[in-house]
Enzyme design. Sequence first.
Site, PDB file in Angstrom:
ATOM      1  N   SER A  90      -0.630  -2.755   2.305  1.00 15.66           N
ATOM      2  CA  SER A  90      -1.541  -3.867   2.069  1.00 15.66           C
ATOM      3  C   SER A  90      -1.188  -4.548   0.747  1.00 15.66           C
ATOM      4  O   SER A  90      -1.159  -3.905  -0.300  1.00 15.66           O
ATOM      5  CB  SER A  90      -2.979  -3.306   1.993  1.00 15.66           C
ATOM      6  OG  SER A  90      -3.722  -3.939   0.983  1.00 15.66           O
ATOM      7  N   HIS A 112       0.590  -6.135   5.502  1.00 15.96           N
ATOM      8  CA  HIS A 112      -0.821  -6.506   5.685  1.00 15.96           C
ATOM      9  C   HIS A 112      -1.243  -7.299   4.458  1.00 15.96           C
ATOM     10  O   HIS A 112      -1.090  -6.841   3.314  1.00 15.96           O
ATOM     11  CB  HIS A 112      -1.653  -5.218   5.801  1.00 15.96           C
ATOM     12  CG  HIS A 112      -3.117  -5.415   6.007  1.00 15.96           C
ATOM     13  ND1 HIS A 112      -3.670  -5.614   7.244  1.00 15.96           N
ATOM     14  CD2 HIS A 112      -4.134  -5.434   5.116  1.00 15.96           C
ATOM     15  CE1 HIS A 112      -4.999  -5.734   7.087  1.00 15.96           C
ATOM     16  NE2 HIS A 112      -5.301  -5.634   5.818  1.00 15.96           N
ATOM     17  N   ASP A 116      -4.247  -9.312   2.440  1.00 16.58           N
ATOM     18  CA  ASP A 116      -5.709  -9.355   2.332  1.00 16.58           C
ATOM     19  C   ASP A 116      -6.181 -10.641   1.659  1.00 16.58           C
ATOM     20  O   ASP A 116      -6.104 -10.780   0.448  1.00 16.58           O
ATOM     21  CB  ASP A 116      -6.203  -8.142   1.520  1.00 16.58           C
ATOM     22  CG  ASP A 116      -6.125  -6.864   2.326  1.00 16.58           C
ATOM     23  OD1 ASP A 116      -5.610  -5.860   1.813  1.00 16.58           O
ATOM     24  OD2 ASP A 116      -6.582  -6.883   3.490  1.00 16.58           O
ATOM     25  N   MET A 137      -9.158 -12.937   0.593  1.00 16.33           N
ATOM     26  CA  MET A 137     -10.593 -12.806   0.317  1.00 16.33           C
ATOM     27  C   MET A 137     -11.098 -14.075  -0.377  1.00 16.33           C
ATOM     28  O   MET A 137     -10.442 -14.574  -1.289  1.00 16.33           O
ATOM     29  CB  MET A 137     -10.841 -11.600  -0.589  1.00 16.33           C
ATOM     30  CG  MET A 137     -10.377 -10.285   0.010  1.00 16.33           C
ATOM     31  SD  MET A 137     -10.735  -8.908  -1.119  1.00 16.33           S
ATOM     32  CE  MET A 137      -9.729  -7.621  -0.356  1.00 16.33           C
ATOM     33  N   HIS A 158      -5.206 -10.548   7.135  1.00 19.20           N
ATOM     34  CA  HIS A 158      -6.605 -10.113   7.305  1.00 19.20           C
ATOM     35  C   HIS A 158      -7.495 -11.102   6.563  1.00 19.20           C
ATOM     36  O   HIS A 158      -7.512 -11.115   5.327  1.00 19.20           O
ATOM     37  CB  HIS A 158      -6.725  -8.690   6.706  1.00 19.20           C
ATOM     38  CG  HIS A 158      -8.082  -8.107   6.749  1.00 19.20           C
ATOM     39  ND1 HIS A 158      -8.380  -6.949   6.061  1.00 19.20           N
ATOM     40  CD2 HIS A 158      -9.215  -8.482   7.383  1.00 19.20           C
ATOM     41  CE1 HIS A 158      -9.665  -6.643   6.282  1.00 19.20           C
ATOM     42  NE2 HIS A 158     -10.185  -7.556   7.077  1.00 19.20           N
ATOM     43  N   MET A 192     -10.734 -12.159   5.176  1.00 19.88           N
ATOM     44  CA  MET A 192     -12.075 -11.750   4.777  1.00 19.88           C
ATOM     45  C   MET A 192     -12.724 -12.979   4.149  1.00 19.88           C
ATOM     46  O   MET A 192     -12.726 -13.155   2.917  1.00 19.88           O
ATOM     47  CB  MET A 192     -12.006 -10.572   3.779  1.00 19.88           C
ATOM     48  CG  MET A 192     -11.601  -9.264   4.437  1.00 19.88           C
ATOM     49  SD  MET A 192     -11.000  -8.022   3.295  1.00 19.88           S
ATOM     50  CE  MET A 192      -9.278  -8.506   3.196  1.00 19.88           C
ATOM     51  N   MET A 221     -12.571  -1.224  10.010  1.00 22.92           N
ATOM     52  CA  MET A 221     -12.629  -1.039   8.561  1.00 22.92           C
ATOM     53  C   MET A 221     -13.167   0.345   8.233  1.00 22.92           C
ATOM     54  O   MET A 221     -14.198   0.766   8.766  1.00 22.92           O
ATOM     55  CB  MET A 221     -13.520  -2.100   7.913  1.00 22.92           C
ATOM     56  CG  MET A 221     -12.985  -3.535   7.997  1.00 22.92           C
ATOM     57  SD  MET A 221     -11.326  -3.726   7.316  1.00 22.92           S
ATOM     58  CE  MET A 221     -11.625  -3.353   5.579  1.00 22.92           C
ATOM     59  N   GLY A 265     -13.227  -5.688   0.455  1.00 26.81           N
ATOM     60  CA  GLY A 265     -13.338  -6.368  -0.838  1.00 26.81           C
ATOM     61  C   GLY A 265     -12.422  -5.792  -1.891  1.00 26.81           C
ATOM     62  O   GLY A 265     -11.933  -6.500  -2.765  1.00 26.81           O
ATOM     63  N   GLY A 286      -8.412   0.965  -3.072  1.00 23.87           N
ATOM     64  CA  GLY A 286      -8.707   2.169  -3.847  1.00 23.87           C
ATOM     65  C   GLY A 286     -10.055   2.796  -3.573  1.00 23.87           C
ATOM     66  O   GLY A 286     -10.523   3.639  -4.347  1.00 23.87           O
ATOM     67  N   ASP A 292      -8.190   0.398   8.353  1.00 21.13           N
ATOM     68  CA  ASP A 292      -7.900  -0.253   7.080  1.00 21.13           C
ATOM     69  C   ASP A 292      -8.925   0.142   6.012  1.00 21.13           C
ATOM     70  O   ASP A 292     -10.114  -0.142   6.152  1.00 21.13           O
ATOM     71  CB  ASP A 292      -7.958  -1.781   7.304  1.00 21.13           C
ATOM     72  CG  ASP A 292      -7.620  -2.576   6.079  1.00 21.13           C
ATOM     73  OD1 ASP A 292      -7.859  -3.796   6.084  1.00 21.13           O
ATOM     74  OD2 ASP A 292      -7.112  -1.979   5.095  1.00 21.13           O
ATOM     75  N   GLY A 293      -8.392   0.844   4.977  1.00 23.15           N
ATOM     76  CA  GLY A 293      -9.263   1.150   3.835  1.00 23.15           C
ATOM     77  C   GLY A 293      -9.341   2.637   3.566  1.00 23.15           C
ATOM     78  O   GLY A 293      -9.858   3.397   4.388  1.00 23.15           O
ATOM     79  N   SER A 297      -3.515   1.638  -1.869  1.00 25.55           N
ATOM     80  CA  SER A 297      -3.334   2.507  -3.045  1.00 25.55           C
ATOM     81  C   SER A 297      -2.479   3.730  -2.713  1.00 25.55           C
ATOM     82  O   SER A 297      -1.758   4.230  -3.574  1.00 25.55           O
ATOM     83  CB  SER A 297      -4.690   2.952  -3.600  1.00 25.55           C
ATOM     84  OG  SER A 297      -5.581   3.234  -2.564  1.00 25.55           O
TER      85      SER A 297
END
Length: 241
Positions: free
Chosen positions: A20, A45, A47, A49, A78, A80, A149, A154, A157, A184-185, A207
């Site tokens: 990501s 991926h 992100d 936002m 992705h 968001m 998710m 948002g 880590g 994811d996450g 992370s």
Amino acid sequence: MSRREQLAELACGPPLVLPSLLLCDFTCLRQEMRRLEEAGVQALHLDVMDGQFVPNFTYGLTVVHAVRQVTSLPLDVHLMMVRPHAWIESFRQAGADAITVHIEAEPEPREVLAQIRSLGAMAGLALNPETPLSSVMPYLSDCDLVLVMSVQPGFGGQVFDGRALEKLRALRADVPAGVVLEVDGGVNEDNIEQCVQAGASWLVAGSAIFDREDYPHSFSRLSGQARRGMIAKTSPCSKLS
Ligand code: DX5
Ligand code: ZN
């Protein structure tokens, strides 16, 4: 082979770890992409936002376009953001090969998913940890991937939310052949095998890759563990054969 065909092939292959691009070093994007490619990464991926849908603001079209200029890897974008339907064409033009919108931002996603597909990209539908699975069930045949998710979106880590495993198991039984389940996450070496066994075939890691200096090592370790998690059924396309 087009990037779309590459993604379709990856959708049917062994579990895929997608780094990501949230915690990577954006001050040297070209070198970062080289390092990831040399580590064996097959898709990325990204992100996006907007600071409204989630309490964070990352990047938008210019960064997607910049990443597109420095790598030929397929880009799994992705979104968001609120009102993502207004930006689909722009993100496709910027270089997105898969575009995922949140059911929380698009409660009636059929049209936007059809638009993503009509532009030649994979259409993804995401749901947050507290969103019930029932919200996406009517749209499983309208999308090419479901993004489950395992953190509140948002930030990178965060700690993995086990509710994602239950959703993956439930989806695995109902999802049409060929539809990718992505998680994811908070995915890392401690839970990646469980994610695959629960039904995920695309695994986003931020992370667990970028917090370690040695990308090749962390990426290949995660990929090896993901393959070990593979069960007999495995690929989302196995029902196709
Ligand atoms: C969170 C993002 C994730 C996150 C993954 O909103 O959608 O892709 O960056 O990062 P880790 O793996 O560190 O949770
Ligand atoms: Zn993400």
